[in-house]
Write a protein that holds these residues in place. Structure first.
Motif: not given
Length: 388
Positions: A266-272
């Motif tokens: 996923t790489s990072n989770i949702c930045s927002i």
């Protein structure tokens, strides 16, 4: 053409029953749903405002795999404030919900034929995750007379040279049972001298009605060093669809493995969502969470009072936490799937069969819904049992 392990993966009965109920509703049927494991409350305003602010500020870029500095420090603060646990920032990683945390942890720990001890009744996804990784689930039945909790003696007897992991969940889904600090200390003592890792699922931490919550890693230095503390905001932040989870561990090699696996998936989770989680982690939504806790307690008592009118249904343990009742229907029908299907067909009330949690002859009822539906739905269950 499918892989064997993908074909061996079972469906979540919780999601199956919830989907059936939603389909019936979409077709115009009035269905009372007690199957979904999610709060019915709206996400607290302070969290929504943080998300809107992040969008307006343009926080949509990739972040580090583990999460932004602010959210890692907020999780660090939360562990210290709520659990008296001191994790370094490089020992924490955010994930796409606590379910994702558990999946990543199991994939990084389990190899073919490794054994994973799972107390039952258990959350439906635990054994499926283990089997998908090639491991072997080893079940220990928590008896009703012991509040559905396992004992140190049972744990000791289940350990073999192949044991790699103990799955631990308190407050429990599906029973709502809570292990006391003394009970956790006794279990942790059994693990001393072994290399067994504890995956401690603490997602219902703040939904406690009787007793006190204790994190597994809290009870000793040895427990701290072998535990992966897993949590999220789906239940205690009314953010189920936002998918914010996190884990913390003192095991550096494990942490690095998880970061690599997440980095390649996923790489990072949702930045927002990372920005939205900050108020909840920093305690700014605690008033909303307490309001929810009190409402769940009231709903629990309403459901228990109505269902106790049936002599054939047995609520063997009043839940101390979470938002579920785990009820025996053995005197009516020991086939929990048949019982729940008939109830849904005849009374349009959706439950989850106990077989999905590893315990036949029971069903799980989620009281994370409004008082009107709880009253009407529970009365329908009582009437259904009379005429079964």
């Amino acid at each position: 053409m499918l892989s064997q392990r993908s074909q061996n993966l079972g469906e979540s009965l919780t999601l199956v029953m919830t989907d059936i109920a939603k389909t019936l509703k979409a077709n115009g049927e009035k269905v009372i749903g007690f199957s979904a494991g999610e709060p019915d409350f709206d996400t607290p305003k302070v969290i929504k405002e943080a998300a809107i602010s992040a969008i307006e500020k343009g926080c949509g870029a990739y972040t580090p795999v583990v999460g932004i500095k602010e959210v890692i420090e907020a999780i660090q603060y939360k562990f210290e404030k709520d659990n008296n646990l001191n994790y370094k920032t490089n020992e924490i990683i955010t994930n796409v919900g606590a379910k994702h945390s558990l999946f990543l942890a199991i994939e990084c720990l389990i190899e073919e034929d490794d054994e994973v001890i799972i107390p039952s009744p258990y959350w439906v996804s635990y054994p499926e995750m283990v089997k998908f990784a090639g491991g072997t689930p080893v079940f220990i039945e928590g008896e009703a007379k012991n509040g559905f909790k396992i004992t140190p003696e049972q744990l000791k007897q289940a350990i073999t040279p192949k044991t790699k992991v103990l799955m631990f969940n308190s407050p429990s889904n599906p029973t709502g049972a809570i292990y006391s600090k003394e009970e956790i200390t006794a279990l942790a003592k059994v693990l001393e001298g072994t290399k067994i890792v504890v995956l401690s699922d603490e997602i219902y931490e703040k939904l406690v009605y009787d007793g006190e919550f204790c994190a597994f890693a809290q009870v000793s230095e040895d427990a701290l060093n072998r535990t992966v503390s897993i949590n999220g905001l789906s239940k205690c932040g009314a953010m189920p669809g936002w998918r914010f989870g996190y884990m913390a561990s003192k095991m550096s090699e494990f942490n690095n493995a998880v970061k690599k696996l997440q980095g390649q998936s996923t790489s990072n989770i949702c930045s927002i969502i990372q920005h939205a989680a900050l108020p909840a982690l920093l305690g700014k939504a605690d008033g909303d969470i307490e309001m929810m806790r009190q409402a769940f307690l009231k709903r629990r008592d309403i459901a228990c009072e109505i269902l106790s009118k049936s002599e054939k249904l047995k609520l063997e343990q009043i839940p101390q936490g979470a938002f579920y009742l785990f009820i025996s229907c053995k005197e009516i029908d020991n086939d929990s799937m048949r019982f729940c299907k008939r109830l849904l067909e005849e009374q349009k009330v959706a439950l989850v069969p106990g077989i999905g949690f590893g315990m036949e002859g029971y069903f799980r009822l989620s009281y994370a819904t409004n008082e009107k539906d709880i009253t009407e739905g529970c009365e329908k269950i009582v009437e259904f049992v009379k005429n079964y």
